[in-house]
Design an enzyme around this catalytic site. Structure first.
Site, PDB file in Angstrom:
ATOM      1  N   GLY A 337       0.973  -1.365   0.005  1.00 41.33           N
ATOM      2  CA  GLY A 337       0.096   0.033   0.079  1.00 41.33           C
ATOM      3  C   GLY A 337       0.640   1.188  -0.089  1.00 41.33           C
ATOM      4  O   GLY A 337       0.245   2.366   0.231  1.00 41.33           O
ATOM      5  N   THR A 341       3.777  -0.474  -7.029  1.00 41.44           N
ATOM      6  CA  THR A 341       3.465  -0.650  -8.256  1.00 41.44           C
ATOM      7  C   THR A 341       3.007   0.718  -8.984  1.00 41.44           C
ATOM      8  O   THR A 341       3.400   0.766 -10.282  1.00 41.44           O
ATOM      9  CB  THR A 341       2.029  -1.871  -8.157  1.00 41.44           C
ATOM     10  N   SER A 702      15.826  -7.887  17.417  1.00 41.57           N
ATOM     11  CA  SER A 702      15.921  -6.416  17.820  1.00 41.57           C
ATOM     12  C   SER A 702      15.111  -6.148  19.062  1.00 41.57           C
ATOM     13  O   SER A 702      14.931  -5.143  19.590  1.00 41.57           O
ATOM     14  CB  SER A 702      15.195  -5.532  16.726  1.00 41.57           C
ATOM     15  N   LYS A 745      10.432   1.396  11.887  1.00 41.14           N
ATOM     16  CA  LYS A 745      10.067   1.208  13.440  1.00 41.14           C
ATOM     17  C   LYS A 745       9.864   2.853  13.818  1.00 41.14           C
ATOM     18  O   LYS A 745       8.798   2.954  14.813  1.00 41.14           O
ATOM     19  CB  LYS A 745      11.406   0.719  13.973  1.00 41.14           C
TER      20      LYS A 745
END
EC number: 3.4.21.-
Length: 797
Positions: A337, A341, A702, A745
């Site tokens: 999203g 593309t 992490s 993040k």
């Protein structure tokens, strides 16, 4: 009526003059009757007739005007077809006429015209029974041999067709069941011939008729096929294919000329040659190399994505300076999203090139890439060659979508087949198995998309230039919504800005309370839901405005309607038959948002969950973008066991053991004790670490510093700051190692409303690529680089 020889027709026949075709014995024809003579014949003989003989008529082609009211009878042909009238249908529109369905029985010859009015009647002779031969026995024997020969020709022709087609299978059965002597007439009515040719078949003798039809059909087909092969050879010689391909095609066309059409290989060879001619060996489009115009176009189509747009402009600039630049292999990696593309489409539009998308998700057969060898049944070229045939040029933009979702099976590894396609040093001579000759792909601009590079084979990843496309900040999403998404949804739902207004504060509410994603796909769907709800209100309002009393009530009012959750006002989702038509524009506020989309899906719960010691917030990366992750810890009397829950992977379990070991070795330094006051944290104490959202698999290194902070908070009894999130891998010596996905993040913390993040010192370079540095400062964000010891001092203070 098994055959023409068993039919006895009356010696006097009424004549029907047709102008819509030629009726042959054994065939059926539907003809319109609207001339005075023919209509009188139908009324007198067919509609009043009571016997079979009264429904037998003579059918003759009429070359004059069929609707002419002239009293003179047109010149009649001497030979016609006796027919049985099967059906008569009358109609008065657009003028009175009849429609006849007639079936041909046999030929006749007119001996004498008996009368002309009100319709012609003639004395006839039945030709199929009374034709004179000098040697009757010899003629019948010769006719039988010719009939069998004709039958064999007809069977050969039909078997060349596709027998799976019901009409072809029915025709094959028809050949076996019909009398041999009736086949020429029936097949003449089936094949595509002119009326003049059918008239010749009607007029000639049976032996000549049988000889005439096979030879004419064979000559016509052979001539047509020969012309096609000659035309194909001409196209091959005039095409601009490579020397190697031309040599192969000329060899195949030579084989094709010698090959019978009935051989299955004939069609395969012809299809191969036609594909070779259609491929764009030397046909290309000219690039539009205007850097300023390209920059404006990219900025208009896509907001943010600065790094990606910068790389495209670099390619254009180098292409402008050097025309023979090989096409780069770009790979856009990012969550769903974010526009990977659509950026590919914009690049093709910017360059003025053709665009072709190849979806690779789930592809597990290498033949999809390289094609099948022509020795296999149903062989075909691969998707690369098919794409080139579709776009018709040799320098398009190819988008290889979802390259990280390629599969592997017994049919080979498609990722390995892509190596030659995506290697700039090899793709100038890409060989598809179906073509079996090299094709130059070096001018193609390949763009691959993926959600993660973890599942892309290293050899394939090495051929591509990876460009990270991270998620969007809230501010970027608001801009994208108002620049692109809202206008698109208004157009799709037939609305205008004068009918609906969505303020930026409402858009922010949708982003923060109803979507939690890296991209804007869910945001687009929520905006579509709002437009659908407003479209209902607008449609109802237009319907009611047509009523006089409603129009009078609405007249003179000039105010905006706020859709609220007031008890006196019906919501959009309720029936509004009694409400007045809404005034325009409809303003979408938070109350309208709640009515349309329901209660908020995400509420800020960070401060509530960090209201007690033993809870910390970590940052995780997923293929769908960054996520915040809570870590909870509790202790109880026990034997020093460490329990881990939350569907954790092996790496995360190891991080938990590292964290507890480092804390035990540094307990005195940071004054960490268990419930009995001992510095041995596991002395008569069990520890339980839990990662909520247990249905989701979690793994990766992490979370190490988050686990250390969570346990330090538990043993020290001090709360972790509720606006702090952290990420970093720990070692047994207390070092914090760098981790990946920093921007994703950071954006996850941004979406969750956190004000401070802690990242490893060696990840400082990643902040340079984060486009929200200025936004972090404006919102009083703090980014800290630290080791385990500094984390403990900051978060547990």
């Amino acid at each position: 009526m098994a055959s023409g020889s068993a039919i006895q027709i009356p010696s006097r026949l009424p004549l029907l003059l047709t102008h819509e075709g030629v009726l042959l014995p054994g065939s059926t024809m539907r003809t319109s009757v609207d001339s005075p003579r023919n209509m009188q014949l139908v009324r007198s003989r067919l509609l009043k007739g009571t016997s079979l003989r009264s429904t037998i008529i003579g059918v003759l082609p009429n070359t004059s005007d069929p609707t002419s009211d002239c009293d003179d009878l047109p010149s009649l042909r001497r030979i016609g077809t006796a027919a049985l009238a099967v059906q008569v249908v009358g109609s008065n529109w657009p003028k009175p006429h009849y429609t006849l369905l007639v079936t041909g029985l046999c030929r006749f010859q007119i001996l004498q015209l008996l009368k002309e009015k009100p319709y012609p009647v003639a004395e006839v002779e039945q030709l199929d029974r009374l034709e004179q031969f000098t040697n009757q026995h010899k003629s019948e024997e010769e006719l039988g041999e010719l009939s069998e020969q004709f039958y064999k020709y007809a069977v050969q022709l039909v078997e060349m067709l596709d027998m799976s087609v019901p009409a072809v299978a029915k025709l094959r059965r028809l050949l076996d069941n019909l009398p041999r002597e009736a086949l020429p007439d029936i097949l003449t009515s089936i094949i595509r011939t002119s009326n003049q040719e059918k008239l010749q078949v009607v007029a000639i003798r049976p032996i000549r008729r049988i000889n005439h039809i096979p030879s004419a059909t064979e000559d016509e087909e052979e001539e047509e096929d020969h012309d096609d092969v000659v035309m194909l050879e001409k196209k091959i010689r005039t095409s601009s294919m490579s020397e190697q391909a031309l040599k192969v095609c000329l060899k195949e066309i030579k084989r094709l000329k010698k090959m019978p059409q009935s051989m299955p290989e004939y069609a395969l060879t012809r299809n191969y040659l036609e594909l070779m001619v259609e491929l764009p060996w030397n046909k290309s489009t000219k690039d539009r190399l205007e850097i300023r115009a390209a920059r404006i176009l990219l900025d208009n189509d896509h907001y943010a994505m600065e790094k990606l747009k910068k790389r495209v402009l670099e390619y254009l600039a180098v292409r402008q300076l050097k025309n023979n630049l090989k096409g780069p292999i770009l790979c856009f990696v990012g969550p769903p999203g974010v526009g990977k593309t659509s950026v590919g489409r914009s690049i093709a539009k910017t360059l003025g090139r053709e665009f072709h998308r190849i979806a690779l998700g789930g592809v597990c057969d290498q033949s999809d890439i390289r094609g099948h060898r022509r020795t296999y049944v149903g062989s075909m070229p691969g998707r690369i060659i098919n794409g080139l045939k579709t776009v018709g040029v040799n320098n398009p933009v190819f988008l290889l979508d979802e390259v990280d979702k390629l599969g592997k099976s017994l049919q080979g590894d498609p990722a390995a087949a892509l190596l030659e396609v995506l290697d700039p040093e090899q793709n100038h001579s890409f060989t598809d198995h179906y073509l079996n000759v090299a094709f130059d792909l070096s001018q193609v601009l390949f763009i691959a998309t993926a959600n993660t590079t973890a599942t892309i084979p290293p050899a394939l990843l090495d051929r591509m230039e990876v460009i990270q496309v991270p998620g969007y900040t809230q501010e970027e999403k608001i801009e994208i919504a108002h620049r692109h998404l809202i206008p698109k949804q208004l157009e799709q739902h037939g609305l205008t800005p004068q009918q609906i207004q969505i303020p930026q504060v409402t858009t922010l509410d949708i982003i923060t309370r109803y979507t939690r994603e890296a991209g804007v796909r869910s945001l687009d769907r929520k905006l579509g839901a709002i437009c659908r709800a407003v479209a209902v209100k607008v449609a109802e309002g237009q319907h009611k405005e047509t009523k006089p009393d409603r129009a009078e009530v609405a007249e003179g009012e000039d105010c905006k309607e706020h859709i609220t959750e007031d008890a006196k006002t019906e919501s959009i989702s309720d029936t509004a038959d009694l409400a007045l038509p809404p005034e325009m524009p409809i303003l979408i506020d938070f109350h309208a948002l709640k009515d349309i989309l329901g209660p908020p899906m995400y509420e800020m719960e960070v401060s509530e969950r960090l209201s007690q010691p033993g809870v910390a917030i970590g940052l995780a990366w997923t293929p769908l973008g960054g996520e915040i992750m809570f870590v909870e810890a509790s202790r109880m009397d026990g034997e020093g066991q460490l329990t881990l829950t939350g569907q954790l992977g092996d790496v995360m379990k190891e991080s938990a053991h590292l964290a507890i070991s480092w804390l035990r070795s540094n307990a005195k330094r940071y004054q960490l004790t268990n419930a009995s006051g001992s510095f041995d944290l596991l002395d008569n104490t069990d520890i339980h670490l839990h990662f909520p959202a247990g249905a989701v698999t979690k793994d990766g290194p992490s979370a190490g510093v988050t686990i250390v902070t969570c346990l330090a908070s538990l043993f020290s009894g001090r709360l972790v700051c509720s606006d702090v999130a952290m990420t970093g891998e720990i070692t047994l010596r207390g070092l914090v190692l760098p981790v990946g996905g920093i921007k994703d993040k950071v954006l996850a913390a941004h979406r969750a409303g956190l004000k401070r993040i802690i990242i490893p010192q060696r990840n400082e370079k990643d902040l340079e690529e984060i486009a929200v540095n200025s936004q972090l400062q404006e919102k009083n964000w703090r980014v800290t680089f630290s080791s385990c010891s500094l984390i403990l001092k900051q978060t547990a203070s």
